[in-house]
Design a protein around this motif. Structure first.
Motif, PDB file in Angstrom:
ATOM      1  N   THR A  85       7.747  32.902  12.582  1.00 42.28           N
ATOM      2  CA  THR A  85       6.344  33.365  13.182  1.00 42.28           C
ATOM      3  C   THR A  85       5.908  32.201  13.855  1.00 42.28           C
ATOM      4  O   THR A  85       5.471  32.524  14.986  1.00 42.28           O
ATOM      5  CB  THR A  85       5.493  34.058  12.291  1.00 42.28           C
ATOM      6  N   ALA A  86       5.658  31.139  13.408  1.00 41.04           N
ATOM      7  CA  ALA A  86       4.865  30.051  14.209  1.00 41.04           C
ATOM      8  C   ALA A  86       5.701  29.693  15.239  1.00 41.04           C
ATOM      9  O   ALA A  86       5.083  29.465  16.216  1.00 41.04           O
ATOM     10  CB  ALA A  86       4.977  28.883  13.045  1.00 41.04           C
ATOM     11  N   MET A  87       7.082  29.635  15.227  1.00 36.29           N
ATOM     12  CA  MET A  87       7.937  29.118  16.311  1.00 36.29           C
ATOM     13  C   MET A  87       7.824  30.081  17.647  1.00 36.29           C
ATOM     14  O   MET A  87       7.630  29.804  18.661  1.00 36.29           O
ATOM     15  CB  MET A  87       9.483  29.009  15.857  1.00 36.29           C
ATOM     16  N   THR A  88       7.782  31.437  17.300  1.00 35.92           N
ATOM     17  CA  THR A  88       7.660  32.171  18.207  1.00 35.92           C
ATOM     18  C   THR A  88       6.355  32.394  18.986  1.00 35.92           C
ATOM     19  O   THR A  88       6.294  32.392  20.186  1.00 35.92           O
ATOM     20  CB  THR A  88       8.014  33.644  17.849  1.00 35.92           C
ATOM     21  N   ASP A  89       5.347  32.033  18.273  1.00 36.07           N
ATOM     22  CA  ASP A  89       4.021  31.806  18.818  1.00 36.07           C
ATOM     23  C   ASP A  89       3.889  30.626  19.660  1.00 36.07           C
ATOM     24  O   ASP A  89       3.479  30.500  20.730  1.00 36.07           O
ATOM     25  CB  ASP A  89       3.074  31.780  17.536  1.00 36.07           C
ATOM     26  N   LEU A  90       4.592  29.561  19.340  1.00 37.35           N
ATOM     27  CA  LEU A  90       4.482  28.458  19.998  1.00 37.35           C
ATOM     28  C   LEU A  90       5.369  28.613  21.434  1.00 37.35           C
ATOM     29  O   LEU A  90       4.947  28.079  22.503  1.00 37.35           O
ATOM     30  CB  LEU A  90       5.085  27.195  19.476  1.00 37.35           C
ATOM     31  N   LEU A  91       6.603  29.336  21.431  1.00 35.09           N
ATOM     32  CA  LEU A  91       7.292  29.612  22.545  1.00 35.09           C
ATOM     33  C   LEU A  91       6.625  30.628  23.627  1.00 35.09           C
ATOM     34  O   LEU A  91       6.842  30.560  24.726  1.00 35.09           O
ATOM     35  CB  LEU A  91       8.580  30.080  22.278  1.00 35.09           C
ATOM     36  N   ASP A  92       5.644  31.178  23.052  1.00 40.50           N
ATOM     37  CA  ASP A  92       4.899  32.242  23.792  1.00 40.50           C
ATOM     38  C   ASP A  92       3.725  31.594  24.244  1.00 40.50           C
ATOM     39  O   ASP A  92       2.939  32.380  25.139  1.00 40.50           O
ATOM     40  CB  ASP A  92       4.421  33.447  23.041  1.00 40.50           C
ATOM     41  N   LEU A  93       3.366  30.362  24.086  1.00 43.67           N
ATOM     42  CA  LEU A  93       2.281  29.667  24.539  1.00 43.67           C
ATOM     43  C   LEU A  93       2.371  29.557  26.272  1.00 43.67           C
ATOM     44  O   LEU A  93       3.455  29.748  26.555  1.00 43.67           O
ATOM     45  CB  LEU A  93       1.930  28.492  24.275  1.00 43.67           C
TER      46      LEU A  93
ATOM     47  N   THR B 152       8.814  19.963   9.092  1.00 43.38           N
ATOM     48  CA  THR B 152       8.639  19.063   7.917  1.00 43.38           C
ATOM     49  C   THR B 152       9.694  19.261   6.993  1.00 43.38           C
ATOM     50  O   THR B 152       9.567  18.380   6.053  1.00 43.38           O
ATOM     51  CB  THR B 152       7.372  19.076   7.689  1.00 43.38           C
ATOM     52  N   ASN B 153      10.437  20.293   6.723  1.00 47.77           N
ATOM     53  CA  ASN B 153      11.365  20.449   5.768  1.00 47.77           C
ATOM     54  C   ASN B 153      12.416  21.461   6.219  1.00 47.77           C
ATOM     55  O   ASN B 153      12.326  21.947   7.220  1.00 47.77           O
ATOM     56  CB  ASN B 153      10.688  20.796   4.420  1.00 47.77           C
ATOM     57  N   ASN B 154      13.316  21.663   5.253  1.00 46.87           N
ATOM     58  CA  ASN B 154      14.812  22.502   5.781  1.00 46.87           C
ATOM     59  C   ASN B 154      14.349  23.878   5.909  1.00 46.87           C
ATOM     60  O   ASN B 154      14.882  24.412   6.553  1.00 46.87           O
ATOM     61  CB  ASN B 154      15.869  22.076   4.702  1.00 46.87           C
ATOM     62  N   ARG B 155      13.438  24.412   5.167  1.00 49.24           N
ATOM     63  CA  ARG B 155      13.166  25.782   5.073  1.00 49.24           C
ATOM     64  C   ARG B 155      12.419  26.244   6.402  1.00 49.24           C
ATOM     65  O   ARG B 155      12.832  27.239   6.904  1.00 49.24           O
ATOM     66  CB  ARG B 155      12.506  26.355   3.852  1.00 49.24           C
ATOM     67  N   ILE B 156      11.733  25.404   6.624  1.00 48.04           N
ATOM     68  CA  ILE B 156      10.835  25.328   8.029  1.00 48.04           C
ATOM     69  C   ILE B 156      11.545  25.320   9.115  1.00 48.04           C
ATOM     70  O   ILE B 156      11.596  26.121  10.148  1.00 48.04           O
ATOM     71  CB  ILE B 156       9.511  24.713   8.072  1.00 48.04           C
ATOM     72  N   ALA B 157      12.640  24.567   9.193  1.00 52.75           N
ATOM     73  CA  ALA B 157      13.640  24.207  10.142  1.00 52.75           C
ATOM     74  C   ALA B 157      14.216  25.335  10.504  1.00 52.75           C
ATOM     75  O   ALA B 157      14.591  26.016  11.602  1.00 52.75           O
ATOM     76  CB  ALA B 157      14.550  23.168   9.933  1.00 52.75           C
ATOM     77  N   ILE B 158      14.801  26.141   9.372  1.00 51.21           N
ATOM     78  CA  ILE B 158      15.786  27.256   9.456  1.00 51.21           C
ATOM     79  C   ILE B 158      14.681  28.488  10.086  1.00 51.21           C
ATOM     80  O   ILE B 158      15.257  29.197  11.245  1.00 51.21           O
ATOM     81  CB  ILE B 158      16.162  27.967   8.168  1.00 51.21           C
ATOM     82  N   GLY B 159      13.421  28.474   9.709  1.00 51.90           N
ATOM     83  CA  GLY B 159      12.739  29.447  10.268  1.00 51.90           C
ATOM     84  C   GLY B 159      12.290  29.051  11.718  1.00 51.90           C
ATOM     85  O   GLY B 159      12.451  30.256  12.750  1.00 51.90           O
ATOM     86  N   ALA B 160      12.167  28.073  12.082  1.00 47.91           N
ATOM     87  CA  ALA B 160      12.095  27.614  13.666  1.00 47.91           C
ATOM     88  C   ALA B 160      13.480  28.189  14.519  1.00 47.91           C
ATOM     89  O   ALA B 160      13.005  28.499  15.619  1.00 47.91           O
ATOM     90  CB  ALA B 160      11.816  26.119  13.736  1.00 47.91           C
ATOM     91  N   LEU B 161      14.619  27.675  13.841  1.00 46.70           N
ATOM     92  CA  LEU B 161      15.717  28.168  14.665  1.00 46.70           C
ATOM     93  C   LEU B 161      15.904  29.661  14.947  1.00 46.70           C
ATOM     94  O   LEU B 161      16.285  30.236  15.878  1.00 46.70           O
ATOM     95  CB  LEU B 161      16.881  27.539  13.723  1.00 46.70           C
ATOM     96  N   ASN B 162      15.498  30.329  13.564  1.00 47.18           N
ATOM     97  CA  ASN B 162      15.340  31.728  13.903  1.00 47.18           C
ATOM     98  C   ASN B 162      14.431  32.270  14.949  1.00 47.18           C
ATOM     99  O   ASN B 162      14.653  33.097  15.780  1.00 47.18           O
ATOM    100  CB  ASN B 162      14.869  32.413  12.535  1.00 47.18           C
ATOM    101  N   GLY B 163      13.430  31.530  15.239  1.00 45.17           N
ATOM    102  CA  GLY B 163      12.318  31.797  16.198  1.00 45.17           C
ATOM    103  C   GLY B 163      12.971  31.423  17.668  1.00 45.17           C
ATOM    104  O   GLY B 163      12.752  32.349  18.450  1.00 45.17           O
TER     105      GLY B 163
END
Length: 335
Positions: free
Chosen positions: A231-239, A249-260
């Protein structure tokens, strides 16, 4: 002796090996009668009691127990730490009981209490946020404790094994800035967690060193796990002015960012404090901060067993080094 005596304590007093003590305690042969008498005298002096809970885990085994409380054993990082601890524990004739706090202080305390009821000889903990009065010598009855990955503010302090979080984060973000990215976003979990706070500090260190002013609108904190990070990644890309790179800052967050990125079909370079499987097969450059989590576990266990062997030196803080590597396509430059 304030803590519960162990076979190693009996062995030291009697001047024999821990294996000999085990044979006497379990009435095994052969043991020289004079040696047996010496061991039995040491047992009486120390008030040693056999660890029945540990013996019941594996019929016929006499291994003692040490406990481990982590955030989530489903995370490969914590699993690797557990493996390193288990390597040392096995070598020292101990079994490892592993538990997960789910980052909840109330559950952490319950788990520690349960481990104490199993007569563990030592405890290794990845601490949650909050107060840790239950890690006091009075509550633990002198049980040795080692903190790993995050420090604990207790009195007296604990032996601790950490990663070089701040420096590693700074190196990773610097690689993005030097490639021309002046709009580097960051996605983090709980800002009060030591590792995240140190990595955010490294993010800012890199910007200061490269004389780049970070945009506060690109900072996302409080996004835990893959779903929230997506969600954070898609919000950032929509700016209106989206980032050209992102630091997780960690592996789980990285996976989420890639999904975004995948959801938006908008790939940007990623830096992450952690290495992870298939990072080199992604369609975007990935900068990883790598380290040996198994070695973290080994060092934590070595410190614990040093205390069990009678080490009385001041608490140690060991900081393990990290390295930065490039995965995936080699071009980090701004498109």
């Amino acid at each position: 002796m304030s803590r519960r005596p162990t076979m190693h304590d009996v062995a030291r007093i009697a001047g024999v090996s821990a294996k000999t003590v085990s044979r006497v305690v379990n009435n095994e042969t052969p043991v020289d009668p004079l040696t047996r008498a010496r061991v039995q005298q040491a047992i009486a002096e120390l008030g040693f009691r056999r660890n029945e809970q540990a013996r019941s885990l594996r019929p016929g085994q006499t291994s003692a127990l040490i406990g481990l409380v982590t955030g989530d054993l489903g995370n490969p990082f914590y699993s690797a730490i557990a493996r390193g601890i288990e390597d040392v524990a096995h070598r020292r004739g101990h079994l490892l009981l592993t538990t997960s706090s789910d980052e909840r202080p109330d559950r952490e305390r319950q788990l520690i209490d349960a481990l104490l009821q199993h007569n563990i000889e030592g405890l290794i903990i990845v601490p949650t946020l909050g107060q840790h009065d239950y890690l006091s010598p009075a509550f633990l009855r002198g049980l040795p404790v080692v903190a790993v990955d995050r420090p604990v503010h207790t009195h007296p302090p604990l032996d601790t094994v950490l990663l070089d979080n701040r420096h590693g984060a700074a190196l990773a973000v610097t690689s993005l800035l030097q490639a021309g990215h002046t709009r580097v976003a960051v996605i983090d979990g709980e800002s009060a967690v030591f590792t995240g706070a140190e990595r955010i500090a490294g993010y800012h260190d890199a910007h200061r060193q490269q004389k780049v002013t970070p945009d506060a609108t690109l900072l996302r904190q409080g996004f835990h796990g893959e779903t929230q990070a997506e969600t954070a990644m898609t919000d950032l890309l929509d700016l209106p002015a989206p980032p050209t790179a992102v630091f997780a800052t960690n592996n789980r967050i990285a996976i989420g960012a890639l999904n975004g990125m995948h959801r938006r079909k908008h790939w940007i370079p990623l830096a992450v404090f952690d290495d992870f499987d298939l990072a080199g097969m992604l369609p975007t450059p990935v900068t990883v901060v790598a380290y040996d989590a198994v070695e973290m576990g080994r060092q934590a266990a070595e410190l614990l067993f040093a205390r069990l062997d009678g080490l009385s030196a001041d608490p140690q803080v060991r900081t393990l080094p990290v390295t930065v590597h490039q995965r995936g396509p080699g071009n980090l430059a701004v498109n």
